[in-house]
Design a protein around this motif. Structure first.
Motif, PDB file in Angstrom:
ATOM      1  N   ALA A   5       1.031  -2.082  -2.626  1.00  9.74           N
ATOM      2  CA  ALA A   5      -0.405  -2.304  -2.792  1.00  9.74           C
ATOM      3  C   ALA A   5      -0.850  -1.960  -4.207  1.00  9.74           C
ATOM      4  O   ALA A   5      -1.707  -2.639  -4.790  1.00  9.74           O
ATOM      5  CB  ALA A   5      -1.178  -1.471  -1.769  1.00  9.74           C
ATOM      6  N   ARG A   6      -0.276  -0.910  -4.792  1.00  8.38           N
ATOM      7  CA  ARG A   6      -0.624  -0.545  -6.171  1.00  8.38           C
ATOM      8  C   ARG A   6      -0.236  -1.673  -7.141  1.00  8.38           C
ATOM      9  O   ARG A   6      -1.002  -2.019  -8.053  1.00  8.38           O
ATOM     10  CB  ARG A   6       0.095   0.749  -6.534  1.00  8.38           C
ATOM     11  CG  ARG A   6      -0.104   1.263  -7.949  1.00  8.38           C
ATOM     12  CD  ARG A   6      -1.530   1.715  -8.203  1.00  8.38           C
ATOM     13  NE  ARG A   6      -2.384   0.633  -8.698  1.00  8.38           N
ATOM     14  CZ  ARG A   6      -3.712   0.709  -8.753  1.00  8.38           C
ATOM     15  NH1 ARG A   6      -4.347   1.788  -8.337  1.00  8.38           N
ATOM     16  NH2 ARG A   6      -4.415  -0.297  -9.218  1.00  8.38           N
ATOM     17  N   SER A  41      -2.573  -4.695  -6.591  1.00  9.23           N
ATOM     18  CA  SER A  41      -3.930  -4.422  -7.070  1.00  9.23           C
ATOM     19  C   SER A  41      -4.066  -4.664  -8.563  1.00  9.23           C
ATOM     20  O   SER A  41      -5.128  -5.101  -9.042  1.00  9.23           O
ATOM     21  CB  SER A  41      -4.326  -2.980  -6.737  1.00  9.23           C
ATOM     22  OG  SER A  41      -4.438  -2.798  -5.358  1.00  9.23           O
ATOM     23  N   PRO A  74      -7.007  -8.297  -8.471  1.00  9.63           N
ATOM     24  CA  PRO A  74      -8.051  -7.271  -8.334  1.00  9.63           C
ATOM     25  C   PRO A  74      -8.827  -7.353  -7.025  1.00  9.63           C
ATOM     26  O   PRO A  74      -9.302  -6.321  -6.527  1.00  9.63           O
ATOM     27  CB  PRO A  74      -8.965  -7.540  -9.540  1.00  9.63           C
ATOM     28  CG  PRO A  74      -8.073  -8.228 -10.535  1.00  9.63           C
ATOM     29  CD  PRO A  74      -7.133  -9.063  -9.732  1.00  9.63           C
ATOM     30  N   CYS A 108      -7.190  -6.387  -0.949  1.00  8.03           N
ATOM     31  CA  CYS A 108      -7.410  -5.174  -0.166  1.00  8.03           C
ATOM     32  C   CYS A 108      -6.364  -5.120   0.940  1.00  8.03           C
ATOM     33  O   CYS A 108      -5.781  -6.151   1.314  1.00  8.03           O
ATOM     34  CB  CYS A 108      -8.825  -5.101   0.393  1.00  8.03           C
ATOM     35  SG  CYS A 108      -9.358  -6.568   1.279  1.00  8.03           S
ATOM     36  N   LEU A 132      -5.996   4.320  -4.627  1.00  7.52           N
ATOM     37  CA  LEU A 132      -6.200   3.138  -3.785  1.00  7.52           C
ATOM     38  C   LEU A 132      -7.209   3.394  -2.661  1.00  7.52           C
ATOM     39  O   LEU A 132      -7.323   2.582  -1.735  1.00  7.52           O
ATOM     40  CB  LEU A 132      -4.868   2.705  -3.164  1.00  7.52           C
ATOM     41  CG  LEU A 132      -3.833   2.084  -4.100  1.00  7.52           C
ATOM     42  CD1 LEU A 132      -2.478   1.985  -3.402  1.00  7.52           C
ATOM     43  CD2 LEU A 132      -4.289   0.697  -4.572  1.00  7.52           C
ATOM     44  N   LYS A 140      -9.384   0.556  -1.586  1.00 13.06           N
ATOM     45  CA  LYS A 140      -8.731  -0.711  -1.249  1.00 13.06           C
ATOM     46  C   LYS A 140      -7.813  -0.621  -0.023  1.00 13.06           C
ATOM     47  O   LYS A 140      -7.564  -1.620   0.638  1.00 13.06           O
ATOM     48  CB  LYS A 140      -7.889  -1.195  -2.438  1.00 13.06           C
ATOM     49  CG  LYS A 140      -8.676  -1.696  -3.627  1.00 13.06           C
ATOM     50  CD  LYS A 140      -7.748  -2.066  -4.771  1.00 13.06           C
ATOM     51  CE  LYS A 140      -8.479  -2.826  -5.855  1.00 13.06           C
ATOM     52  NZ  LYS A 140      -8.782  -4.217  -5.460  1.00 13.06           N
TER      53      LYS A 140
END
Length: 462
Positions: free
Chosen positions: A304-305, A308, A312, A315, A341, A344
């Motif tokens: 997820a990092r 992201s 952008p 989620c 995070l 998100k």
């Protein structure tokens, strides 16, 4: 009206106490086959566990055996011939051959555990000490002794168990559940059906090799015990079922007779998962599963990092229970915070997954071990593309498409798959339809449950 077939379903460490894939399969199978009576024989690590499923009306009885609980013997046997048979079986195993345990099982009185005699007899003590000197010279004798005792206490508890009366015995793994079915087959002369979702001996070996306090020959002993239990199950079972062809081939390699083997995949209620899609703002990546180490939620968070930074508006939703391993859940929350995070990444807890399938753009599976994950079939039916680790039957379910398959714990490779879906949404539309049609054609649950009904009626009548 013909008598109803009664099936004793033997389960270890799963239904009805633990949620998950095997438990869901068992619950759905019982509920679908209303014309079959089921007796549950469960093998548990502890007594009085909470039941997480409402048992169907055709579950006519439930017997729970606590595997680690010492069994008191009504009488103490002095049959030296019985103890010599145990030693002979060990000699055969150490020599690399597969012994016939039929005579031993028949000679053990029902309800009588041999643990105290096996540990206290001079013949057993000589065997344990000599094996320790031969196989375990670099480690303390106490390590070997307690490992040997623990393993044999559980085996003797299973062999002493009184299995409930049934027309056939269906074990949902090898291991101790399979040994209980062997016990029933030998004592009661009834058919033994085996279904393996994963391969029990492989799963236990992975766990053992990761456990630091199991060392030296004790590690090899435990692995050999689980391999031997699987081999015995393959020898005694009348029918050996697995979920996909790759696992069937692994069963054959361990000695399963090919004529006994059969593949019956898991299925889903396809109508239930044909949800109405409702696009939401943003790009939504979801994982449906328990927050436990085997699902490797930490790799999901790491991925997820990465996503992201590239997308952008992305989620992330971790959809599933968080209370099965509270320490791991706390670690995951700390990782979410450390990677910034919090805004998100959401842990939803138990939810109606249909609501999420209606808007997810990608389903992610980061597990380090699976058999045939039903969430992939559910997502396909709902029109959600999937990116997954290469575990179990995942490669076949994803049509061996390496764009969407990553090695376990490879967050960067998983992120590439997710990003590909984000950047090629028109291409994905065609693939989504192909995947849905495949599920509708081959993984409809009712037709797969009918295969089990046919098996029960055939073997139950015999």
């Amino acid at each position: 009206m013909a008598d109803r077939v009664k099936v004793c379903l033997i389960l270890e460490g799963s239904y009805p106490y633990i949620t998950g894939g095997v438990s869901s399969w068992a619950h759905q199978l019982i509920g679908e086959l209303e014309d079959i009576d089921f007796v549950l024989f469960t093998i548990s690590p502890a007594a009085d566990q909470p039941v997480h499923y409402d048992l169907a009306d055709n579950v006519v009885a439930h017997h729970d055996l606590v595997l680690s609980q010492p069994r008191s013997s009504k009488k103490r046997t002095t049959d030296k011939k019985l103890l010599l048979k145990i030693k002979s079986i060990h000699d055969s195993l150490f020599a690399g051959s597969m012994p016939d345990i039929g005579a031993l099982v028949k000679d053990i009185p029902v309800g009588h555990s041999l643990s105290s005699e096996a540990m206290g007899s001079p013949a057993a003590w000589e065997m344990i000490t000599s094996r320790s000197q031969l196989k375990n010279p670099a480690y303390p004798f106490a390590d070997y002794f307690w490992a040997w005792k623990s393993a044999h206490d559980m085996i003797f508890n299973i062999l002493a168990a009184a299995l409930p009366e049934a027309d056939l015995y269906h074990a949902v793994s090898t291991g101790y559940a399979g040994l209980a079915a062997i016990n029933a087959k030998i004592r009661l002369d009834k058919p033994f059906i085996l279904t393996e979702h994963g391969l029990y001996h492989k799963e236990r070996e992975m766990e053992i090799r990761k456990t630091p306090f199991i060392r030296g020959y004790q590690r090899d002993m435990w692995i050999n015990i689980y391999n031997t239990l699987s081999k015995m199950c393959y020898r005694y079972a009348d029918l050996i079922i697995t979920l996909f062809e790759h696992n069937r081939r692994l069963q054959l390699e361990l000695g399963a007779p090919e004529q006994k083997t059969r593949v019956i995949p898991n299925g889903i209620d396809t109508g239930r998962f044909m949800v109405k899609r409702e696009k939401r703002e943003g790009f939504h990546v979801g994982l449906v599963g328990r927050v436990v180490p085997i699902k490797d939620i930490k790799t999901f968070i790491s991925m997820a990092r990465i996503i992201s930074d590239d997308i952008p508006e992305a989620c992330f939703h971790c959809i599933g229970p968080t209370d099965e391993d509270e320490g791991y859940y706390e670690d995951c929350k700390i990782l979410v915070k450390s990677l910034r995070l919090e805004e998100k990444f959401k842990f939803t807890g138990r939810q109606n997954v249909l609501e999420y399938y209606s808007f997810l753009d990608v389903l992610l599976l980061t597990s380090v071990r699976e058999a045939q994950p039903l969430v992939i079939l559910e997502a396909y039916c709902a029109g959600v593309p999937v990116v997954s680790t290469r575990v179990g039957n995942v490669p076949e379910l994803l049509d061996f498409d390496d764009r969407f398959i990553a090695p376990p714990k490879d967050a960067l490779h998983l992120a590439r798959g997710v990003k590909y879906i984000y950047e090629h949404q028109e291409e994905m539309a065609g693939l989504i339809e192909e995947n849905r049609e495949r599920v509708l054609s081959f993984y409809e649950r009712k037709s797969l449950h009918q295969a089990y009904r046919d098996i029960y009626q055939e073997y139950g009548a015999s």
